[in-house]
Scaffold this motif. Structure first.
Motif, PDB file in Angstrom:
ATOM      1  N   GLU A  18       0.719  -1.188  -0.039  1.00 44.73           N
ATOM      2  CA  GLU A  18      -0.053  -0.060   0.272  1.00 44.73           C
ATOM      3  C   GLU A  18       0.765   1.383   0.002  1.00 44.73           C
ATOM      4  O   GLU A  18       0.594   2.071  -0.562  1.00 44.73           O
ATOM      5  N   HIS A  42       1.810   1.604  -3.996  1.00 50.79           N
ATOM      6  CA  HIS A  42       0.628   2.424  -4.217  1.00 50.79           C
ATOM      7  C   HIS A  42       0.676   3.736  -3.556  1.00 50.79           C
ATOM      8  O   HIS A  42      -0.203   4.665  -3.684  1.00 50.79           O
ATOM      9  N   GLY A  79      -4.471   3.257  -3.865  1.00 50.08           N
ATOM     10  CA  GLY A  79      -4.828   1.694  -4.304  1.00 50.08           C
ATOM     11  C   GLY A  79      -6.187   1.502  -3.717  1.00 50.08           C
ATOM     12  O   GLY A  79      -6.643   1.756  -2.533  1.00 50.08           O
ATOM     13  N   HIS A  80      -6.795   0.236  -4.304  1.00 56.02           N
ATOM     14  CA  HIS A  80      -7.935  -0.128  -3.776  1.00 56.02           C
ATOM     15  C   HIS A  80      -7.626  -1.494  -2.746  1.00 56.02           C
ATOM     16  O   HIS A  80      -6.923  -2.238  -2.952  1.00 56.02           O
ATOM     17  N   GLU A  92      -7.576  -4.974  -4.466  1.00 54.54           N
ATOM     18  CA  GLU A  92      -6.360  -4.877  -5.330  1.00 54.54           C
ATOM     19  C   GLU A  92      -5.111  -5.068  -4.583  1.00 54.54           C
ATOM     20  O   GLU A  92      -4.365  -6.292  -4.804  1.00 54.54           O
ATOM     21  N   ALA A 140      -5.329  -8.899  -3.219  1.00 52.14           N
ATOM     22  CA  ALA A 140      -4.925  -9.620  -4.028  1.00 52.14           C
ATOM     23  C   ALA A 140      -3.241  -9.871  -4.381  1.00 52.14           C
ATOM     24  O   ALA A 140      -2.865 -11.008  -4.585  1.00 52.14           O
ATOM     25  N   GLN A 141      -2.776  -8.946  -4.465  1.00 55.00           N
ATOM     26  CA  GLN A 141      -1.407  -8.767  -4.643  1.00 55.00           C
ATOM     27  C   GLN A 141      -0.606  -9.328  -3.469  1.00 55.00           C
ATOM     28  O   GLN A 141       0.498 -10.048  -3.706  1.00 55.00           O
TER      29      GLN A 141
END
Length: 241
Positions: free
Chosen positions: A105, A109, A113-114, A117, A120-121
């Motif tokens: 994050e 990001h 960032g969401h 997302e 998932a990463q």
């Protein structure tokens, strides 16, 4: 391959003690470079200067041609330098998954960032590092080898171009050393340059394309692993012969 990281004439003193004396070396893009030397040889001081936790007394650190000598660690991380520590210090009460969400994050990001997302990463990284089954477990409950894997995963969460792996295999069994080497092999296969600091010569011989030996703050030998282990200066400094 071009020089990704270059250290030029680096010296570092602590009072009257000179920990590094005019050290110059480079890590090429995608290279596997091993750094060896006895305790007190200056290895940790050198990588601290590379990562930004120490400022050199003299000399410069360049990354992809840019002088980064004055940049703080977080700026170097965002440029593409990540480091794992010899003693893992995760957020022990947080889950393994959340330990990875933080660097994703805030480094990848930049605080945006969401959530889906980022999760998932983080899950994909856990799978890659063999920790998927531990996603919800507090990091403080991991075994020693799992902690080392998490430490490497946290470094790789920043999507570096250079990973500095500081004794990731210290204290592990032979089979656990192989597990960590397999992970570093996969990291290297993705094109990430790896600077590996390690005392386990079997690991150094298997992984490194080139090895640099430090002694008393100076480079005493550099070359292919099979040549380094035969070098009389290395045998004297490192193997006690």
């Amino acid at each position: 391959m071009h020089d990704l990281l270059a250290v030029r004439g680096l010296s570092r003193s602590f009072g009257g003690f000179k920990a590094l004396s005019d050290v110059s070396l480079s890590v090429r893009s995608g290279e596997r470079l091993g750094l060896i030397g006895p305790n007190g040889s200056g290895k940790t001081t050198l990588i601290n200067c590379m990562a930004g936790t120490l400022a050199p007394s003299q000399g410069a650190v360049l990354f992809d041609g840019q002088d980064i000598s004055a940049l703080p660690p977080h700026r170097r991380t965002r440029l593409g330098i990540a480091r794992s520590f010899q003693i893992p210090k995760p957020f022990s009460t947080m889950s393994v998954l959340d330990n990875l969400r933080i660097p994703i994050e805030y480094v990848v990001h930049r605080g945006g960032g969401h959530g889906a997302e980022i999760e998932a990463q983080a899950q994909a990284l856990l799978a890659k590092f063999g920790l998927a089954a531990k996603a919800g477990v507090p990091a403080g409950q991991l075994s020693q080898v799992e902690l080392r894997k998490l430490e490497l995963a946290r470094a790789m969460a920043a999507r570096p171009r250079l990973l500095i792996s500081d004794e990731a295999m210290a204290g592990l069994s032979s089979s656990e050393v192989d597990e960590v080497l397999d992970i570093l092999d996969r990291v290297s296969a993705e094109g990430v340059a790896v600077l590996m600091i390690e005392h386990i010569m079997r690991a150094m011989m298997r992984f490194s394309q080139r090895v640099v030996c430090l002694e008393a703050g100076r480079i005493v030998a550099e070359g292919a692993p099979q040549d380094i282990v035969r070098d009389p200066r290395v045998r004297k400094a490192y193997l006690g012969e």
